[in-house]
Scaffold this motif. Sequence first.
Motif, mmCIF file in Angstrom:
data_model
loop_
_atom_site.group_PDB
_atom_site.id
_atom_site.type_symbol
_atom_site.label_atom_id
_atom_site.label_comp_id
_atom_site.label_asym_id
_atom_site.label_seq_id
_atom_site.Cartn_x
_atom_site.Cartn_y
_atom_site.Cartn_z
ATOM 1 N N ILE A 52 9.665 0.603 -2.530
ATOM 2 C CA ILE A 52 8.724 -0.276 -1.819
ATOM 3 C C ILE A 52 9.157 -0.301 -0.356
ATOM 4 O O ILE A 52 10.192 -0.894 -0.013
ATOM 5 C CB ILE A 52 8.724 -1.692 -2.400
ATOM 6 C CG1 ILE A 52 8.371 -1.633 -3.894
ATOM 7 C CG2 ILE A 52 7.740 -2.583 -1.648
ATOM 8 C CD1 ILE A 52 8.483 -2.957 -4.589
ATOM 9 N N PRO A 53 8.398 0.346 0.538
ATOM 10 C CA PRO A 53 8.826 0.417 1.938
ATOM 11 C C PRO A 53 8.457 -0.838 2.710
ATOM 12 O O PRO A 53 7.656 -1.663 2.276
ATOM 13 C CB PRO A 53 8.054 1.635 2.452
ATOM 14 C CG PRO A 53 6.786 1.611 1.665
ATOM 15 C CD PRO A 53 7.145 1.076 0.300
ATOM 16 N N ALA A 54 9.070 -0.937 3.854
ATOM 17 C CA ALA A 54 8.621 -1.935 4.824
ATOM 18 C C ALA A 54 7.407 -1.380 5.553
ATOM 19 O O ALA A 54 7.137 -0.187 5.539
ATOM 20 C CB ALA A 54 9.747 -2.251 5.802
ATOM 21 N N LYS A 55 6.683 -2.255 6.186
ATOM 22 C CA LYS A 55 5.461 -1.837 6.852
ATOM 23 C C LYS A 55 5.794 -0.938 8.040
ATOM 24 O O LYS A 55 6.529 -1.360 8.944
ATOM 25 C CB LYS A 55 4.677 -3.063 7.309
ATOM 26 C CG LYS A 55 3.282 -2.729 7.833
ATOM 27 C CD LYS A 55 2.525 -4.019 8.144
ATOM 28 C CE LYS A 55 1.115 -3.703 8.611
ATOM 29 N NZ LYS A 55 0.336 -4.956 8.876
ATOM 30 N N PRO A 56 5.288 0.316 8.075
ATOM 31 C CA PRO A 56 5.573 1.203 9.205
ATOM 32 C C PRO A 56 4.936 0.680 10.489
ATOM 33 O O PRO A 56 3.949 -0.049 10.471
ATOM 34 C CB PRO A 56 4.960 2.536 8.785
ATOM 35 C CG PRO A 56 4.750 2.427 7.316
ATOM 36 C CD PRO A 56 4.494 0.973 7.040
ATOM 37 N N GLU A 57 5.452 1.117 11.612
ATOM 38 C CA GLU A 57 4.950 0.702 12.914
ATOM 39 C C GLU A 57 4.139 1.788 13.591
ATOM 40 O O GLU A 57 3.539 1.540 14.640
ATOM 41 C CB GLU A 57 6.120 0.308 13.818
ATOM 42 C CG GLU A 57 6.962 -0.842 13.314
ATOM 43 C CD GLU A 57 6.205 -2.157 13.321
ATOM 44 O OE1 GLU A 57 5.223 -2.270 14.095
ATOM 45 O OE2 GLU A 57 6.575 -3.060 12.554
ATOM 46 N N PHE A 58 4.127 3.002 12.997
ATOM 47 C CA PHE A 58 3.532 4.134 13.698
ATOM 48 C C PHE A 58 2.490 4.837 12.829
ATOM 49 O O PHE A 58 2.449 4.694 11.612
ATOM 50 C CB PHE A 58 4.612 5.141 14.100
ATOM 51 C CG PHE A 58 5.663 4.556 14.999
ATOM 52 C CD1 PHE A 58 5.457 4.515 16.373
ATOM 53 C CD2 PHE A 58 6.842 4.050 14.484
ATOM 54 C CE1 PHE A 58 6.424 3.983 17.206
ATOM 55 C CE2 PHE A 58 7.805 3.511 15.314
ATOM 56 C CZ PHE A 58 7.604 3.474 16.683
ATOM 57 N N VAL A 59 1.670 5.640 13.530
ATOM 58 C CA VAL A 59 0.717 6.560 12.914
ATOM 59 C C VAL A 59 1.029 7.945 13.471
ATOM 60 O O VAL A 59 1.384 8.086 14.653
ATOM 61 C CB VAL A 59 -0.738 6.153 13.241
ATOM 62 C CG1 VAL A 59 -1.705 7.220 12.746
ATOM 63 C CG2 VAL A 59 -1.066 4.815 12.614
ATOM 64 N N HIS A 60 0.917 8.985 12.664
ATOM 65 C CA HIS A 60 1.274 10.348 13.077
ATOM 66 C C HIS A 60 0.012 11.193 13.200
ATOM 67 O O HIS A 60 -0.879 11.130 12.347
ATOM 68 C CB HIS A 60 2.222 10.983 12.059
ATOM 69 C CG HIS A 60 3.395 10.106 11.716
ATOM 70 N ND1 HIS A 60 4.455 9.918 12.560
ATOM 71 C CD2 HIS A 60 3.645 9.335 10.612
ATOM 72 C CE1 HIS A 60 5.318 9.090 12.007
ATOM 73 N NE2 HIS A 60 4.849 8.725 10.817
ATOM 74 N N ILE A 61 -0.073 11.991 14.261
ATOM 75 C CA ILE A 61 -1.201 12.898 14.445
ATOM 76 C C ILE A 61 -0.655 14.234 14.943
ATOM 77 O O ILE A 61 0.175 14.285 15.853
ATOM 78 C CB ILE A 61 -2.242 12.319 15.424
ATOM 79 C CG1 ILE A 61 -3.411 13.305 15.588
ATOM 80 C CG2 ILE A 61 -1.624 11.949 16.764
ATOM 81 C CD1 ILE A 61 -4.597 12.690 16.326
ATOM 82 N N PHE A 105 0.819 -1.205 0.000
ATOM 83 C CA PHE A 105 0.000 0.000 0.000
ATOM 84 C C PHE A 105 0.862 1.268 0.000
ATOM 85 O O PHE A 105 0.478 2.290 -0.556
ATOM 86 C CB PHE A 105 -0.927 -0.016 1.217
ATOM 87 C CG PHE A 105 -1.808 1.188 1.305
ATOM 88 C CD1 PHE A 105 -2.781 1.429 0.340
ATOM 89 C CD2 PHE A 105 -1.679 2.087 2.354
ATOM 90 C CE1 PHE A 105 -3.597 2.545 0.430
ATOM 91 C CE2 PHE A 105 -2.484 3.206 2.439
ATOM 92 C CZ PHE A 105 -3.452 3.431 1.474
ATOM 93 N N GLY A 106 2.038 1.191 0.618
ATOM 94 C CA GLY A 106 2.900 2.380 0.683
ATOM 95 C C GLY A 106 3.850 2.534 -0.483
ATOM 96 O O GLY A 106 4.761 3.378 -0.435
ATOM 97 N N THR A 107 3.680 1.743 -1.550
ATOM 98 C CA THR A 107 4.583 1.833 -2.694
ATOM 99 C C THR A 107 4.599 3.258 -3.267
ATOM 100 O O THR A 107 3.536 3.860 -3.490
ATOM 101 C CB THR A 107 4.146 0.842 -3.789
ATOM 102 O OG1 THR A 107 4.209 -0.477 -3.252
ATOM 103 C CG2 THR A 107 5.048 0.951 -5.001
ATOM 104 N N ALA A 108 5.806 3.780 -3.474
ATOM 105 C CA ALA A 108 5.971 5.134 -4.029
ATOM 106 C C ALA A 108 6.683 5.033 -5.369
ATOM 107 O O ALA A 108 7.721 4.372 -5.488
ATOM 108 C CB ALA A 108 6.769 6.008 -3.070
#
Length: 785
Positions: free
Chosen positions: A666-675, A562-565
């Motif tokens: 192609i990133p690895a799956k992130p561990e965080f969400v930013h707010i 999903f995060g592919t750039a």
Amino acid sequence: MTKITRCLVAVALTVASIAASAQDGAAKEEMFGQAVMPVGTSSVASEAPRRVSITNANTANTANTANFADNSADSNVASSSPSAAGARPPVSGVRGPEVGTSEFQKFIADSTGKILPVFGAQFFANAASTYTPISGAPVPADYPLGVGDELMIRGTGSIDIDYRATIDRSGQISIPTIGPVALAGVNASDAESVIRKAVATMYKGVTINVSFGKLRAITVYVVGQAKRPGTYTVSSLSTLVTTLFASGGPNPNGSMRHLQVKRGGKVVADLDLYAFIAKGDKSADIKLQDGDSIYIPAATGHVALVGKVNTPAIYELRTANDTIESMLDVAGGMPVVADPRRAYLERIDASKSQPRSVEQFALSGNGLKRTLKNGDVLNITSITPDFSNAVILRGNVDQSIRAPFFPGMHVSDLIPSREYLITRSSIKRQNGVVSTGENDNVTNEAAGNIASRIGGLIDEINWDYAVVERINRSDLTVNLIPFNLGKVFSNPSSQDNVQLQPGDTVTIFSQQDVAVPMDKRRVFVRVEGEVKVPGVYQMTAGETLQNLLTRAGGATADAYFFGTAFYREQVRVEQQVNLERAATKLENQLRVEQSKNLANSRATTPIDAQAAEAQRQAELKIAQENIALFRQMKPTGRIAFGLDPQERSFARLPQLKLENGDRLVIPAKPEFVHIFGSVNAEASPLWSPNSRVDDYVKKAGLTVDADVENIFIMRTDGSVLARNTSSWGFGGIGGVIVMPGDSIVVPQKMDRETAWTKFTKGTREWAAIFANFGLGAAAIQVLKQ
């Protein structure tokens, strides 16, 4: 009676004493200052030989020996300045320096558009109105001494002489104990021997040295067409040239070629100043004598030399037989770029109805012997900088050259090998691949530099198209002869190896100069991240993302699809253009809104108007700061694929053909969400499955001015979910499931009357901009500010 007798005796003794004193003084005067033995000296002293010393140190008008050198350095030319010692000013009523230009100069200016200088006038341009020459000039050996010249005589030996004498009106000097010596008319070099002989008649064994002090002044007259005519008192060493310089030279109408010295009713010198200025010839320059007249006649005529001559100027004719050759000799000749085949002579004949005419001829043979007349204008043109035997190579080549043509020359002769097509910029890039650090431990380049430059060491050449430009001299048209550059090397006998002609220009193009079809372009793309073999790959025309992933060995188990750039340079350029347009549009909106607010404030009370103005200025400052931040953002060229967040393979990737410079990450799956935004604590909490926006907002806590209705999400795939999107489903933005790496933005609540004022204060209006321009991480950095 006795008393009377005693008084008479006393008076007689007093008179006798006075008479004796007078006789002693007279005797001393007759000795011309020589030392006299005083009365009453001892007998031993009276028997010693008396030492004779001749000096005028006791006289009122003499100087110390130590000062002789200074006195001898006095000026030996007196100018016309009233302040100069012994100088006489010009006669009253004399005209001052001429100003402006001559009529012929104005005529030439009307014809050529340039005010030409008069040749030789610069020689007198820096002459001051009160000219003071250099002092202390040596006296020439052949200088004839005369009345008023000062000599300093020193002698050692049997007598001491330290005496300064001036030649009197009888032409003599008088030396004490020696007598008069005739020096008038004697050359300066012979003065010492004459004085030595005179001293030798009285004293033997005396060494004589003679030097000169102040020299006599003479009076000369400068008349005719002079800048400052008048009477001048100058040094007896002055010549015609030095006196001309003192008088400022001829005026604009005066002659520089017939400067005459008249003496006793006869012309004793006729100086051509051009010979002196142009060639240094001073053979006609003579020394002046008292009473000489310098006569400057009017110039007999002028001609103008323009165009390609070494010294374009207005020149004076010396005689009626002056030729072009003689005038060019004075002007220093012609430069190498002059074209002697084409000279144009403009002539004035006042007897004709149309007095001006022009003729063309060559400056060779009879052309150089042509006689010039008053008012002529000679225009010498320059050569045409055209090569008769050259061909030119330019474009995507090692260096542009002009090569000599030879019969039967082809393109392959002009470009012997493919190495001639390696540009200097390509060589510079190749040399730049070696990075030198500041010390031995730093040898690697900055991160990303090497990978981004792989495949770009050389400019790609358009092998299918090159062109020869050929000028048809008969009708001055240009013909283009295209050819296949690749075939010139693969098959030199083909028609593409064009036979060249003199004057041809061969142009080589790169693939950037003229875009080639996609299937002929080089394609170097980069793949990074969670693939088995990341790197830079050379792809063929028409290959897609799937082909690239196959080359890279496929995705790893940690790939976050999903995060592919995906980044493309052409997209980045287009985004940058659109971003600039948006910034300009925002600035225009700012001016409109400010104008409206200003107009509305005029209809209110002064107190309300003052409050509105303060508010307007605050909004203006914030808006300008936001626009400045907006301009700082740089588009990345990212293309959002719109994959499903639950996608687990690349099967759904679009069949996008690759272009040179494309980059897939192609990133690895992130561990965080930013707010961040209007929350109590901006944070990056751990991502948890099936968590929604509301869950993370509750963790961060909202401020009192948080605009909950306009929360938006910047997703890790580059897309933006905002209030105007329809992908939320039931429950609004708070019910949207957050994916790993997503950023939740909580804007500030603002109640303003226009959409523009919302943008100036809050962050809600940024959402659509970020979505449209693919700003990615740059947008997040701006929002955090």
